[in-house]
Scaffold this active site. Structure first.
Site, PDB file in Angstrom:
ATOM      1  N   GLU A 122      12.341  25.863 -16.003  1.00  8.38           N
ATOM      2  CA  GLU A 122      13.223  25.036 -16.837  1.00  8.38           C
ATOM      3  C   GLU A 122      13.992  24.009 -15.840  1.00  8.38           C
ATOM      4  O   GLU A 122      14.372  23.046 -16.321  1.00  8.38           O
ATOM      5  CB  GLU A 122      14.378  25.855 -17.823  1.00  8.38           C
ATOM      6  CG  GLU A 122      13.549  26.568 -18.895  1.00  8.38           C
ATOM      7  CD  GLU A 122      12.850  25.748 -19.832  1.00  8.38           C
ATOM      8  OE1 GLU A 122      13.327  24.463 -19.628  1.00  8.38           O
ATOM      9  OE2 GLU A 122      11.932  26.025 -20.422  1.00  8.38           O
TER      10      GLU A 122
ATOM     11  N   TYR B 264      21.513  22.614 -22.278  1.00  8.33           N
ATOM     12  CA  TYR B 264      19.888  22.687 -22.320  1.00  8.33           C
ATOM     13  C   TYR B 264      19.185  24.050 -21.918  1.00  8.33           C
ATOM     14  O   TYR B 264      18.760  24.752 -22.605  1.00  8.33           O
ATOM     15  CB  TYR B 264      19.175  21.545 -22.070  1.00  8.33           C
ATOM     16  CG  TYR B 264      17.688  21.572 -22.073  1.00  8.33           C
ATOM     17  CD1 TYR B 264      16.949  21.911 -23.234  1.00  8.33           C
ATOM     18  CD2 TYR B 264      16.915  22.094 -20.899  1.00  8.33           C
ATOM     19  CE1 TYR B 264      15.719  22.350 -23.242  1.00  8.33           C
ATOM     20  CE2 TYR B 264      15.997  22.419 -20.938  1.00  8.33           C
ATOM     21  CZ  TYR B 264      15.064  22.442 -21.907  1.00  8.33           C
ATOM     22  OH  TYR B 264      13.783  22.954 -21.884  1.00  8.33           O
TER      23      TYR B 264
ATOM     24  N   ASP C 146      16.601  19.198 -26.082  1.00  8.69           N
ATOM     25  CA  ASP C 146      16.100  18.167 -24.755  1.00  8.69           C
ATOM     26  C   ASP C 146      15.720  17.241 -25.489  1.00  8.69           C
ATOM     27  O   ASP C 146      16.042  16.825 -26.727  1.00  8.69           O
ATOM     28  CB  ASP C 146      15.070  18.940 -24.008  1.00  8.69           C
ATOM     29  CG  ASP C 146      13.570  18.858 -24.998  1.00  8.69           C
ATOM     30  OD1 ASP C 146      13.923  19.009 -26.346  1.00  8.69           O
ATOM     31  OD2 ASP C 146      12.648  18.831 -24.489  1.00  8.69           O
TER      32      ASP C 146
END
Length: 376
Positions: free
Chosen positions: A49, A132, A150
């Site tokens: 991520e 996020y 996102d």
DNA sequence: CAAACGTGGTC
DNA sequence: TGACCAAGTTT
């Protein structure tokens, strides 16, 4: 404006249950097979991520496997040197991500006894983990029903719900977050987030969306009104300035080059470079280089032959970088405007992490050396 | 909150 | 060629 006001403006909110069912059904058969999927290891998901922030999947795939082989656990990462971390991140950009990932690994190992957070709220306390990323990890690794908003979700949901507010504004972000959170299911939230990302990446693309293939086309207000091409809206950003920049390949009599490490709190922090800097108005390249080297390292040089010119565009400005061979004249180098400095032989350069501009200079240097050798 | 923060690919 | 874009965060 309150969340409720935002929701009142989203007149085209689909039925959450039917929307999720259509999306997850599609995901079960069409999901992309990505290196970080199929694991619930929070560390692997976290690393992926962070790498994926503002970075495309194909590019991350090149780095992810190498990273996991080198730093397979959070303990391995916490024990690594920042130089090693940056070397592995070299070329991925946004280097504060690597610095923060390293810092957060130390926090997890040293302050949390190696235990990962389990909720988005806890994840977001770690450096480099924003709204996020916290939601993405918590939903994918721990099943927390939180929306990971996102760029893909923003674009897809702006179309589905016919959002006219520019999505690259705080107001647009708040509105879309409220919409996403209202739609995310209590079960399979991680799959729901990733399904929407897959739709955004492969179907609901910025230009030429492929609505005929879309699993939620029947829920989409933009498709119903043929607005998919002019949504989402974005606020245009200003024009970026262009700068003239110099770099010095300073040689000493032993055949070594002087390299400098950029300050850790600045752009490209912690990376190494051939020292130099921005030209001032009316300044010659030669004068600029001698001034910059004096200011940053406190030494005197003589500017020699031009090696190469590199054009490069950063996010907020662009440069024309002129690199020159230089001769070390005198003075003991000091870390005045740099984090560190080193005399190194050309064949030692690969051990350091370089910005792409300096990597191009090194490639030119190597090519020139090969040419010189073949002429001998 | 606006601005800073990388890079390579695309149209 | 230049502007936009990509699984955002920090200050």
């Amino acid at each position: 404006m309150t969340a409720k006001d935002h929701m009142a403006r989203a007149e085209h909110l689909p039925n959450a249950e039917r929307f999720a069912r259509a999306l997850l059904e599609w995901y079960d058969t069409h999901r992309r097979d990505l290196p970080w999927r199929g694991t619930r290891d929070p560390y692997a998901i976290w690393v992926s991520e962070i790498m994926l922030q503002q970075t495309q999947v194909a590019r991350v795939a090149e780095y992810f496997a190498r990273w996991m082989a080198r730093f397979p656990t959070v303990q391995a990462l916490a024990e690594a040197s920042l130089d090693d971390v940056l070397k592995l991140w070299e070329g991925l950009g946004y280097y504060s991500r690597a610095r923060n990932l390293h810092k957060a690994a130390k926090v997890i190992v040293e302050e949390r006894q190696g235990r990962f957070p389990r909720t988005a709220a806890e994840w977001q306390k770690l450096p480099g983990v924003g709204p996020y990323t916290a939601a993405a990890i918590a939903s994918i690794a721990f099943g927390e029903p939180v929306a990971a908003l996102d760029g893909n979700l923003k674009r897809v949901l702006a179309r589905v719900c016919l959002v006219e507010t520019p999505i690259n504004t705080p107001e647009g972000t708040r509105l879309l977050h409220d919409i996403a959170q209202a739609l995310v299911p209590s079960q399979r939230a991680g799959d729901w987030n990733q399904a929407l990302m897959d739709v955004g990446a492969e179907i609901c693309t910025p230009r030429s969306p492929r609505c005929l293939l879309c699993p939620v086309q029947t829920h989409c207000a933009a498709a119903a009104h043929q607005r998919q091409h002019d949504l989402p809206r974005r606020r245009a950003r200003g024009k970026r300035p262009h700068y003239l920049v110099t770099a010095a390949l300073i040689w000493n009599e032993a055949g070594q080059l002087l390299i400098a490490q950029r300050p850790h709190d600045k752009m490209l922090g912690g990376l190494w470079e051939f020292p130099g800097g921005k030209c001032e108005a009316g300044e010659t390249l030669d004068a600029c280089l001698r001034r910059e080297i004096r200011e940053e390292l406190g030494i005197e040089i003589e500017v020699g032959e031009h090696l190469t010119t590199v054009e490069h565009a950063y996010t907020h400005f662009s440069i024309t970088l002129h690199a020159f061979h230089c001769r070390y004249v005198g003075g003991e180098p000091q870390a005045l405007g740099v984090a560190d400095w080193r005399w190194v032989f050309p064949d030692e350069l690969d051990a350091f992490a370089w910005p792409s501009t300096d990597a191009k200079i090194i490639a030119t240097l190597r090519a020139a050396q090969l040419t010189a050798e073949s002429e001998d």
